[in-house]
Scaffold this motif. Structure first.
Motif, short mmCIF file in Angstrom:
data_model
loop_
_atom_site.label_atom_id
_atom_site.label_comp_id
_atom_site.label_asym_id
_atom_site.label_seq_id
_atom_site.Cartn_x
_atom_site.Cartn_y
_atom_site.Cartn_z
N LEU A 175 0.85 -1.19 0.00
CA LEU A 175 0.00 0.00 0.00
C LEU A 175 0.88 1.24 0.00
N ALA A 176 0.78 2.01 -1.08
CA ALA A 176 1.51 3.27 -1.20
C ALA A 176 0.49 4.42 -1.23
N HIS A 177 0.99 5.63 -1.16
CA HIS A 177 0.13 6.81 -1.25
C HIS A 177 0.72 7.79 -2.25
N GLN A 178 -0.13 8.43 -3.01
CA GLN A 178 0.36 9.43 -3.96
C GLN A 178 0.90 10.63 -3.21
N ASP A 179 2.06 11.09 -3.64
CA ASP A 179 2.72 12.24 -3.00
C ASP A 179 3.36 13.11 -4.08
N THR A 213 2.89 22.93 -0.54
CA THR A 213 2.68 22.19 0.71
C THR A 213 1.37 21.41 0.69
N LYS A 214 0.53 21.66 -0.32
CA LYS A 214 -0.75 20.97 -0.46
C LYS A 214 -1.10 20.85 -1.93
N ILE A 219 10.41 21.82 -14.43
CA ILE A 219 9.25 21.22 -13.77
C ILE A 219 9.27 21.65 -12.30
N ASP A 220 8.06 21.87 -11.73
CA ASP A 220 7.99 22.28 -10.32
C ASP A 220 7.77 21.12 -9.37
N ALA A 221 7.13 20.08 -9.85
CA ALA A 221 6.85 18.94 -8.98
C ALA A 221 6.66 17.68 -9.80
N LEU A 222 7.02 16.57 -9.21
CA LEU A 222 6.81 15.25 -9.80
C LEU A 222 5.84 14.51 -8.90
N THR A 223 4.80 13.95 -9.49
CA THR A 223 3.84 13.20 -8.68
C THR A 223 3.77 11.74 -9.09
N THR A 224 3.80 10.91 -8.09
CA THR A 224 3.53 9.48 -8.23
C THR A 224 3.47 8.92 -6.82
N ASP A 225 3.63 7.63 -6.68
CA ASP A 225 3.54 7.00 -5.36
C ASP A 225 4.76 7.37 -4.51
N ASN A 226 4.51 7.52 -3.21
CA ASN A 226 5.60 7.91 -2.31
C ASN A 226 6.73 6.89 -2.27
N GLU A 279 23.25 10.15 -6.00
CA GLU A 279 23.43 11.37 -6.80
C GLU A 279 22.33 12.40 -6.58
N HIS A 280 21.27 12.01 -5.87
CA HIS A 280 20.15 12.93 -5.65
C HIS A 280 20.01 13.39 -4.21
N LYS A 281 20.80 12.83 -3.32
CA LYS A 281 20.65 13.14 -1.90
C LYS A 281 20.83 14.64 -1.65
N GLY A 282 19.85 15.20 -0.93
CA GLY A 282 19.89 16.62 -0.60
C GLY A 282 19.27 17.53 -1.64
N LYS A 283 18.94 16.98 -2.81
CA LYS A 283 18.39 17.81 -3.89
C LYS A 283 16.87 17.90 -3.86
N PHE A 284 16.23 16.84 -3.41
CA PHE A 284 14.76 16.78 -3.46
C PHE A 284 14.17 16.39 -2.11
N LYS A 285 12.87 16.61 -1.98
CA LYS A 285 12.18 16.19 -0.76
C LYS A 285 10.74 15.81 -1.10
N LEU A 286 10.18 14.91 -0.30
CA LEU A 286 8.77 14.56 -0.42
C LEU A 286 7.96 15.57 0.37
N VAL A 287 6.83 16.00 -0.19
CA VAL A 287 5.97 16.96 0.50
C VAL A 287 5.30 16.30 1.70
N GLY A 288 5.01 15.00 1.58
CA GLY A 288 4.41 14.27 2.70
C GLY A 288 2.90 14.20 2.65
#
Length: 279
Positions: free
Chosen positions: A126-130, A141-142, A191-198, A209-218
């Motif tokens: 079970l994943a959730h879209q984020d 933030t929303k 692009i401002d945001a990428l959406t798919t499963d968390n 190579e991506h650490k520190g560059k992106f974050k999940l909104v939650g």
């Protein structure tokens, strides 16, 4: 009479030879019997770190890969009898219907539209879209914040339609062939945001190579129950896969795969869902 007997003997020999040849060809192909003979072709994603990824050295890693290997083992196939086939989101149903794959384990959310074309076993996750955004971007933030923003997802994914139809109808939606293309656009600010499963987003964010560059909104914009897609009406295979998934949870292999693939990203997975398909 001698000629007749000889002729009959030759005819019988020919029939036996043909029968033996036919049996030999059956052993070389996937009969779906799970008897350890032949090979089994499984559809997975090739570009989802942590979920389904083909590495530069030709190996396959990710939670879905671990699930696929476990299920194949329970069906009677050794690891060297598994052939992984690329299964992009927009092609999964066709690959199953064409018989190009035996089943698909590819972050494949169960929904009614897909169930009209294929059957599922599971769910097994079970994943959730984020949303994934740049680490320094605090403007999203929303879901409603996506209106007038440039949003990316992959062609054939339910995530893009969910946002566009229900959450942010004014979002500027771009659909790409793979998540890696969206990620490149996010990094270079096209692009401002990428959406798919968390689960998928966490896999990308955790890459070295991506650490520190992106974050999940939650956010939890939807519930995505991952199922294993198979040909419609194949109840026997569905039952066997469901049994394998139950065993994977019971013997601890499921949790072990979750920890190995998602733990490094600090992603907290939901408990294993109850199997509902085919029941």
């Amino acid at each position: 009479m001698k000629v007749s007997k000889a002729g009959s003997a030759l005819a019988i020999a020919a029939v036996l030879a043909l029968t033996a040849t036919a049996c030999g060809s059956d052993k070389d192909s996937d009969s779906g019997s799970g008897d350890g003979k032949g090979k089994v072709v499984i559809g997975i994603k090739f570009d989802q770190p942590g979920v389904g990824l083909k590495t530069p050295d030709g190996k396959f890693t990710g939670f879905d890969v671990d699930v696929a290997k476990y299920v194949a083992k329970e069906l009677g196939y050794k690891e060297d009898q598994i052939e992984f086939k690329k299964a992009p989101s927009a092609q999964r149903e066709q690959l199953i219907k064409n018989g190009d794959v035996k089943f698909v384990v590819a972050s494949y959310s169960i929904n009614d539209k897909r169930k009209a074309e294929v059957d599922f076993a599971g769910p097994y996750f079970l994943a959730h879209q984020d949303l994934l955004v740049r680490a320094d971007d605090n403007s999203i933030t929303k879901p409603e914040d996506l209106n007038s923003k440039k949003l990316c997802s992959v062609t054939g994914s339910t995530s893009a339609q969910n946002v566009k139809e229900k959450l942010a109808p004014k979002a500027d939606l771009a659909q790409r062939g793979g998540y890696s293309e969206c990620l490149t656009g996010l990094e270079n600010k096209a692009i401002d945001a990428l959406t798919t499963d968390n689960s998928i987003l966490a896999g990308y964010a955790a890459q070295a190579e991506h650490k520190g560059k992106f974050k999940l909104v939650g956010l939890k914009m939807s519930d995505e129950n991952y199922g294993i897609g198979l040909k419609k009406g194949d109840k026997e295979l569905q039952t066997k896969i469901n049994a394998a998934l139950k065993k994977m949870v019971e013997d601890g292999s499921w949790q072990k795969a979750v920890d190995a693939n998602f733990g490094p990203a600090g992603y907290k997975a939901e408990p294993a869902p109850q199997i509902t398909e085919g029941s």
